[in-house]
Design a protein around this motif. Sequence first.
Motif, PDB file in Angstrom:
ATOM      1  N   GLU A 104      -6.888  25.484   5.894  1.00  0.00           N
ATOM      2  CA  GLU A 104      -6.478  24.493   6.896  1.00  0.00           C
ATOM      3  C   GLU A 104      -5.835  23.247   6.273  1.00  0.00           C
ATOM      4  OE1 GLU A 104      -9.482  25.942   6.596  1.00  0.00           O
ATOM      5  OE2 GLU A 104     -11.114  24.541   7.074  1.00  0.00           O
ATOM      6  N   ASP A 105      -5.832  23.138   4.945  1.00  0.00           N
ATOM      7  CA  ASP A 105      -5.100  22.058   4.276  1.00  0.00           C
ATOM      8  C   ASP A 105      -3.620  22.382   4.128  1.00  0.00           C
ATOM      9  OD1 ASP A 105      -7.939  21.670   2.127  1.00  0.00           O
ATOM     10  OD2 ASP A 105      -7.372  20.359   3.795  1.00  0.00           O
ATOM     11  N   THR A 106      -3.231  23.600   4.479  1.00  0.00           N
ATOM     12  CA  THR A 106      -1.824  23.993   4.397  1.00  0.00           C
ATOM     13  C   THR A 106      -0.978  23.124   5.312  1.00  0.00           C
ATOM     14  OG1 THR A 106      -2.345  26.282   3.831  1.00  0.00           O
ATOM     15  CG2 THR A 106      -0.200  25.857   4.845  1.00  0.00           C
ATOM     16  N   ASP A 107       0.033  22.479   4.737  1.00  0.00           N
ATOM     17  CA  ASP A 107       0.880  21.557   5.488  1.00  0.00           C
ATOM     18  C   ASP A 107       1.994  21.058   4.576  1.00  0.00           C
ATOM     19  OD1 ASP A 107      -1.178  19.775   7.901  1.00  0.00           O
ATOM     20  OD2 ASP A 107       0.730  20.836   8.190  1.00  0.00           O
ATOM     21  N   ILE A 108       2.894  20.295   5.161  1.00  0.00           N
ATOM     22  CA  ILE A 108       3.844  19.528   4.374  1.00  0.00           C
ATOM     23  C   ILE A 108       3.224  18.138   4.181  1.00  0.00           C
ATOM     24  CG2 ILE A 108       6.171  18.579   4.214  1.00  0.00           C
ATOM     25  CD1 ILE A 108       7.062  20.805   6.124  1.00  0.00           C
ATOM     26  N   TYR A 109       3.146  17.704   2.946  1.00  0.00           N
ATOM     27  CA  TYR A 109       2.529  16.415   2.625  1.00  0.00           C
ATOM     28  C   TYR A 109       3.617  15.387   2.336  1.00  0.00           C
ATOM     29  CZ  TYR A 109      -2.108  18.441   2.539  1.00  0.00           C
ATOM     30  OH  TYR A 109      -3.289  19.039   2.905  1.00  0.00           O
ATOM     31  N   TYR A 110       3.488  14.231   2.997  1.00  0.00           N
ATOM     32  CA  TYR A 110       4.452  13.151   2.863  1.00  0.00           C
ATOM     33  C   TYR A 110       3.769  11.912   2.313  1.00  0.00           C
ATOM     34  CZ  TYR A 110       7.342  15.891   6.093  1.00  0.00           C
ATOM     35  OH  TYR A 110       8.082  16.884   6.695  1.00  0.00           O
ATOM     36  N   CYS A 111       4.448  11.211   1.428  1.00  0.00           N
ATOM     37  CA  CYS A 111       3.924   9.913   1.030  1.00  0.00           C
ATOM     38  C   CYS A 111       4.724   8.820   1.724  1.00  0.00           C
ATOM     39  CB  CYS A 111       3.938   9.716  -0.479  1.00  0.00           C
ATOM     40  SG  CYS A 111       5.546   9.412  -1.210  1.00  0.00           S
ATOM     41  N   GLY A 112       4.054   7.719   1.970  1.00  0.00           N
ATOM     42  CA  GLY A 112       4.674   6.574   2.613  1.00  0.00           C
ATOM     43  C   GLY A 112       4.356   5.295   1.861  1.00  0.00           C
ATOM     44  N   LEU A 113       5.177   4.278   2.106  1.00  0.00           N
ATOM     45  CA  LEU A 113       5.030   2.992   1.423  1.00  0.00           C
ATOM     46  C   LEU A 113       5.044   1.868   2.435  1.00  0.00           C
ATOM     47  CD1 LEU A 113       6.820   1.900  -1.823  1.00  0.00           C
ATOM     48  CD2 LEU A 113       6.861   0.389   0.154  1.00  0.00           C
ATOM     49  N   VAL A 114       4.108   0.954   2.283  1.00  0.00           N
ATOM     50  CA  VAL A 114       4.039  -0.258   3.103  1.00  0.00           C
ATOM     51  C   VAL A 114       4.486  -1.424   2.234  1.00  0.00           C
ATOM     52  CG1 VAL A 114       2.554  -1.760   4.472  1.00  0.00           C
ATOM     53  CG2 VAL A 114       2.088   0.699   4.380  1.00  0.00           C
ATOM     54  N   LYS A 161       4.062  19.475  15.143  1.00  0.00           N
ATOM     55  CA  LYS A 161       2.881  18.667  15.423  1.00  0.00           C
ATOM     56  C   LYS A 161       3.077  17.261  14.866  1.00  0.00           C
ATOM     57  CE  LYS A 161      -0.474  22.435  15.558  1.00  0.00           C
ATOM     58  NZ  LYS A 161      -1.784  22.934  15.065  1.00  0.00           N
ATOM     59  N   GLU A 162       2.185  16.357  15.274  1.00  0.00           N
ATOM     60  CA  GLU A 162       2.264  14.984  14.793  1.00  0.00           C
ATOM     61  C   GLU A 162       1.833  14.888  13.334  1.00  0.00           C
ATOM     62  OE1 GLU A 162       1.514  12.389  18.901  1.00  0.00           O
ATOM     63  OE2 GLU A 162       0.268  12.087  17.137  1.00  0.00           O
ATOM     64  N   ALA A 175       0.845  -1.192   0.000  1.00  0.00           N
ATOM     65  CA  ALA A 175       0.000   0.000   0.000  1.00  0.00           C
ATOM     66  C   ALA A 175       0.881   1.243   0.000  1.00  0.00           C
ATOM     67  CB  ALA A 175      -0.908   0.024   1.223  1.00  0.00           C
ATOM     68  N   MET A 176       0.306   2.343  -0.420  1.00  0.00           N
ATOM     69  CA  MET A 176       0.953   3.646  -0.282  1.00  0.00           C
ATOM     70  C   MET A 176      -0.067   4.617   0.289  1.00  0.00           C
ATOM     71  SD  MET A 176       3.437   3.966  -3.620  1.00  0.00           S
ATOM     72  CE  MET A 176       4.338   5.372  -2.961  1.00  0.00           C
ATOM     73  N   GLY A 177       0.434   5.643   0.916  1.00  0.00           N
ATOM     74  CA  GLY A 177      -0.483   6.579   1.542  1.00  0.00           C
ATOM     75  C   GLY A 177       0.089   7.979   1.611  1.00  0.00           C
ATOM     76  N   TRP A 178      -0.770   8.898   1.964  1.00  0.00           N
ATOM     77  CA  TRP A 178      -0.399  10.304   2.153  1.00  0.00           C
ATOM     78  C   TRP A 178      -0.712  10.731   3.583  1.00  0.00           C
ATOM     79  CZ3 TRP A 178       2.238  13.058  -1.395  1.00  0.00           C
ATOM     80  CH2 TRP A 178       2.230  12.606  -2.710  1.00  0.00           C
ATOM     81  N   PHE A 179       0.234  11.428   4.167  1.00  0.00           N
ATOM     82  CA  PHE A 179       0.073  12.039   5.476  1.00  0.00           C
ATOM     83  C   PHE A 179       0.446  13.505   5.353  1.00  0.00           C
ATOM     84  CE2 PHE A 179      -0.285   8.442   8.593  1.00  0.00           C
ATOM     85  CZ  PHE A 179      -0.271   7.413   7.678  1.00  0.00           C
ATOM     86  N   ARG A 180       0.114  14.295   6.357  1.00  0.00           N
ATOM     87  CA  ARG A 180       0.519  15.695   6.356  1.00  0.00           C
ATOM     88  C   ARG A 180       0.921  16.102   7.751  1.00  0.00           C
ATOM     89  NH1 ARG A 180      -5.355  18.431   4.809  1.00  0.00           N
ATOM     90  NH2 ARG A 180      -6.426  18.037   6.793  1.00  0.00           N
ATOM     91  N   GLN A 181       1.779  17.118   7.804  1.00  0.00           N
ATOM     92  CA  GLN A 181       2.346  17.514   9.082  1.00  0.00           C
ATOM     93  C   GLN A 181       2.683  18.978   9.099  1.00  0.00           C
ATOM     94  OE1 GLN A 181       6.009  15.454   9.994  1.00  0.00           O
ATOM     95  NE2 GLN A 181       5.704  15.697  12.195  1.00  0.00           N
ATOM     96  N   THR A 182       2.311  19.612  10.193  1.00  0.00           N
ATOM     97  CA  THR A 182       2.754  20.970  10.498  1.00  0.00           C
ATOM     98  C   THR A 182       3.956  20.843  11.420  1.00  0.00           C
ATOM     99  OG1 THR A 182       0.505  21.833  10.345  1.00  0.00           O
ATOM    100  CG2 THR A 182       2.104  23.136  11.584  1.00  0.00           C
ATOM    101  N   PRO A 183       5.033  21.573  11.143  1.00  0.00           N
ATOM    102  CA  PRO A 183       6.207  21.489  12.022  1.00  0.00           C
ATOM    103  C   PRO A 183       5.831  21.665  13.487  1.00  0.00           C
ATOM    104  CG  PRO A 183       6.740  22.757  10.082  1.00  0.00           C
ATOM    105  CD  PRO A 183       5.259  22.471  10.004  1.00  0.00           C
TER     106      PRO A 183
END
Length: 128
Positions: free
Chosen positions: A89-99, A43-44, A33-41
Amino acid sequence: QVQLVESGGGLVQAGGSLRLSCAASGRSFSIYAMGWFRQTPGKEREFVSTINWIGGRTSYADSVKGRFTISRDSAKNTVYLQMNSLKPEDTDIYYCGLVKAYRGSTYSGTGIDEYDYWGQGTQVTVSS
């Protein structure tokens, strides 16, 4: 080792759209699987969306349901996140991840610890 490279971030006005891409590369790897997460410096990192590579089952955070769409191109080992009706409120750094592989009956795809590899992140800024 697997490398994930995100692209597509930028500055957009509220109500606008962006499409993020994340390409996976490396020697002899598998994708469950792959996914997207987001993070504000400071914060989690929070879950946004995930997609299973076989079957294409998807899941979304409540905050983005109906506005964001995740998809994949298996031939290119690439996952996309189409983001419409963007809000400040969607402003963030977006990261992708891989399982890499199925993790058992408790697997959800929404937890940070379930992912084996991460990209470097791409900034999304939505102005009001």
